[in-house]
Design an enzyme around this catalytic site. Structure first.
Site, PDB file in Angstrom:
ATOM      1  N   TYR A   1       0.842  -1.199   0.000  1.00 46.17           N
ATOM      2  CA  TYR A   1       0.000   0.000   0.000  1.00 46.17           C
ATOM      3  C   TYR A   1       0.877   1.248   0.000  1.00 46.17           C
ATOM      4  O   TYR A   1       0.714   2.162   0.780  1.00 46.17           O
ATOM      5  CB  TYR A   1      -0.929  -0.013   1.217  1.00 46.17           C
ATOM      6  CG  TYR A   1      -2.123   0.903   1.089  1.00 46.17           C
ATOM      7  CD1 TYR A   1      -3.157   0.614   0.206  1.00 46.17           C
ATOM      8  CD2 TYR A   1      -2.234   2.048   1.872  1.00 46.17           C
ATOM      9  CE1 TYR A   1      -4.259   1.444   0.093  1.00 46.17           C
ATOM     10  CE2 TYR A   1      -3.334   2.887   1.771  1.00 46.17           C
ATOM     11  CZ  TYR A   1      -4.334   2.584   0.883  1.00 46.17           C
ATOM     12  OH  TYR A   1      -5.433   3.414   0.775  1.00 46.17           O
TER      13      TYR A   1
ATOM     14  N   SER B   1       2.043  -2.013  10.321  1.00 40.07           N
ATOM     15  CA  SER B   1       2.886  -1.021   9.655  1.00 40.07           C
ATOM     16  C   SER B   1       2.090   0.254   9.372  1.00 40.07           C
ATOM     17  O   SER B   1       0.854   0.246   9.361  1.00 40.07           O
ATOM     18  CB  SER B   1       3.429  -1.588   8.344  1.00 40.07           C
ATOM     19  OG  SER B   1       2.360  -1.774   7.418  1.00 40.07           O
TER      20      SER B   1
ATOM     21  N   GLN C   1      10.004  -8.606  -3.880  1.00 35.16           N
ATOM     22  CA  GLN C   1       9.004  -9.456  -4.528  1.00 35.16           C
ATOM     23  C   GLN C   1       9.344 -10.952  -4.519  1.00 35.16           C
ATOM     24  O   GLN C   1       8.468 -11.770  -4.176  1.00 35.16           O
ATOM     25  CB  GLN C   1       8.767  -8.984  -5.958  1.00 35.16           C
ATOM     26  CG  GLN C   1       7.977  -7.692  -6.051  1.00 35.16           C
ATOM     27  CD  GLN C   1       7.698  -7.276  -7.481  1.00 35.16           C
ATOM     28  OE1 GLN C   1       7.838  -8.075  -8.416  1.00 35.16           O
ATOM     29  NE2 GLN C   1       7.310  -6.025  -7.666  1.00 35.16           N
TER      30      GLN C   1
ATOM     31  N   HIS D   1       5.573  -3.750 -13.216  1.00 36.11           N
ATOM     32  CA  HIS D   1       6.904  -3.672 -13.820  1.00 36.11           C
ATOM     33  C   HIS D   1       7.379  -5.101 -14.040  1.00 36.11           C
ATOM     34  O   HIS D   1       7.176  -5.971 -13.183  1.00 36.11           O
ATOM     35  CB  HIS D   1       7.862  -2.917 -12.903  1.00 36.11           C
ATOM     36  CG  HIS D   1       9.278  -2.863 -13.392  1.00 36.11           C
ATOM     37  ND1 HIS D   1       9.605  -2.620 -14.714  1.00 36.11           N
ATOM     38  CD2 HIS D   1      10.464  -3.019 -12.738  1.00 36.11           C
ATOM     39  CE1 HIS D   1      10.926  -2.613 -14.845  1.00 36.11           C
ATOM     40  NE2 HIS D   1      11.463  -2.859 -13.660  1.00 36.11           N
TER      41      HIS D   1
ATOM     42  N   GLY E   1       1.892   7.263  -8.240  1.00 33.37           N
ATOM     43  CA  GLY E   1       0.604   6.826  -7.729  1.00 33.37           C
ATOM     44  C   GLY E   1      -0.323   7.973  -7.362  1.00 33.37           C
ATOM     45  O   GLY E   1      -1.540   7.903  -7.583  1.00 33.37           O
TER      46      GLY E   1
ATOM     47  N   GLU F   1      16.286   4.494 -17.101  1.00 32.08           N
ATOM     48  CA  GLU F   1      16.788   4.853 -15.773  1.00 32.08           C
ATOM     49  C   GLU F   1      18.291   5.078 -15.795  1.00 32.08           C
ATOM     50  O   GLU F   1      18.803   6.021 -15.187  1.00 32.08           O
ATOM     51  CB  GLU F   1      16.459   3.738 -14.780  1.00 32.08           C
ATOM     52  CG  GLU F   1      14.979   3.618 -14.442  1.00 32.08           C
ATOM     53  CD  GLU F   1      14.648   2.359 -13.676  1.00 32.08           C
ATOM     54  OE1 GLU F   1      13.512   2.229 -13.214  1.00 32.08           O
ATOM     55  OE2 GLU F   1      15.548   1.481 -13.541  1.00 32.08           O
TER      56      GLU F   1
ATOM     57  N   GLU G   1      23.159  27.073 -11.955  1.00 33.81           N
ATOM     58  CA  GLU G   1      23.153  26.876 -13.409  1.00 33.81           C
ATOM     59  C   GLU G   1      23.015  25.409 -13.808  1.00 33.81           C
ATOM     60  O   GLU G   1      22.348  25.092 -14.796  1.00 33.81           O
ATOM     61  CB  GLU G   1      24.437  27.458 -14.020  1.00 33.81           C
ATOM     62  CG  GLU G   1      24.509  28.967 -13.985  1.00 33.81           C
ATOM     63  CD  GLU G   1      23.339  29.617 -14.709  1.00 33.81           C
ATOM     64  OE1 GLU G   1      22.904  29.095 -15.761  1.00 33.81           O
ATOM     65  OE2 GLU G   1      22.848  30.646 -14.217  1.00 33.81           O
TER      66      GLU G   1
END
Length: 360
Positions: free
Chosen positions: A54, A80, A115, A137, A163, A224, A256
């Site tokens: 979440y 959490s 994951q 992804h 999100g 990336e 700059e």
């Protein structure tokens, strides 16, 4: 440790060798784009959706899908801040294992590094016939760190925005563009499921572009490294160093080379190269057109091709996975070195003079 890495290397080599080297999009001439008319939300009306994580994307997915009339359960760590926030937002929250057990569609929205173990421990045992595993992804799917059994669908719906913007655009009756890809169609209706999910997010209002897991992953990693993170930070630092070494004040060099970059990026975001060039001075535009190609020389272009090659052949993924398995020794050392750079010291001082900045 050597044995572990050797076994892991063998797995990654297998993953690389098993790739289908087809990077072309579904239509060679133009992108296939799906809209509201192409999506049927009822494809998910009888299926519970578990949103695992979440965070930035997870909160938007869960709330948008719920408000689209779909059945949603959120999975996060008990107690959490994210768990507590989801409950405050009126969502049902459970452990990953419990949510995966009862859901037909499981969207994995935790960090790439987290994951694989979470999938193996809490999700894989509950991937029974007819279920669907979804991601935003493709890294872990493409590089075989997350391998779903053949009896389930595997799809990707990847909104192309943070999100909070996915959420805000939905609330305004609009949507953000997204990507959709099918990795495994066990049910025969995986694309319909994926488009229904995208519709629930509000993304089909803007348009959902068909891609492949491999195309999304390779372009994301390359972007990336080459420009969004790696290229930009290296160019800023090199430009800053050039001015400071020439005797200019670090504060002026910071303004700059770093501070004013946002102005240019915003113009590019709003209207591309032409709008940026229209908006800046004639002198700036002339410098852009004549000096830019000298900065991005043939040597730089050659290095970009090498970087893309490392993404395509899996060597970057293997390097990255092994780095994280060893608790990030090289990454930690490089970060420490970057944090000690003069640009960071000067930037912190100058940003304290800017009350309009709010770092969240």
């Amino acid at each position: 440790m050597i044995a572990i890495l050797s076994e892991h290397f063998a797995n990654c080599v297998y993953a690389v060798e098993s790739f289908v080297f087809c990077r072309n999009r579904p239509d060679e001439r133009m992108a296939t784009i799906y809209y509201d008319k192409d999506a049927d939300l009822s494809q998910l009306k009888d299926e519970k959706i578990a949103i695992v994580g979440y965070g930035s994307q997870g909160h938007a997915h869960a709330q948008n899908l719920k408000e689209s009339g779909l059945s949603v359960v959120v999975a996060d760590l008990p107690g959490s801040p994210n768990w507590q926030q989801a409950e405050k937002d009126g969502l049902v929250v459970k452990t990953v294992a419990d949510a995966a057990a009862e859901a037909e569609v499981i969207m994995l929205l935790i960090g790439d590094n987290d994951q694989p173990p979470v999938f193996q421990r809490d999700i894989l045992p509950h991937l029974t016939d007819g279920k669907a595993l979804a991601v935003a992804h493709g890294f872990n799917i493409v590089f075989n760190q997350v391998v779903a059994p053949p009896n389930v669908d595997v799809f990707m719906v990847a909104p192309k925005s943070p999100g909070h913007l996915v959420r805000r655009m939905y609330q305004e009756g609009k949507g953000v563009p997204a990507l959709v890809a099918i990795h495994q169609d066990a049910s025969g209706r995986c694309l319909k499921r994926a488009l229904a999910y995208a519709s629930g997010l509000g993304c089909t209002r803007a348009g959902v572009i068909a891609t492949t897991f491999r195309e999304e992953t390779e372009t994301d990693l390359f972007g990336e490294q080459a420009i969004l993170c790696g290229g930009v930070t290296a160019l800023i630092k090199a430009s800053f160093d050039t001015l400071v070494e020439a005797g200019y004040q670090p504060e002026i060099a910071y303004f700059e080379c770093m501070h004013e970059l946002k102005l240019i990026v915003d113009l590019l975001y709003e209207g591309g190269f032409s709008w940026m060039r229209y908006s800046v001075s004639d002198v700036a535009e002339y410098g852009d057109l004549t000096r830019g190609p000298r900065v991005i020389s043939d040597q730089v272009r050659s290095e970009l091709k090498k970087i893309l090659g490392e993404v395509q052949d899996g060597s970057f993924a293997l390097e990255c996975i092994n780095e994280f398995r060893l608790n990030r020794p090289r990454m930690t050392a490089l970060k420490r070195k970057e944090e000690e750079h003069l640009l960071e010291e000067v930037g912190e001082k100058l940003r304290s003079m800017m009350p309009w900045l709010e770092r969240k």
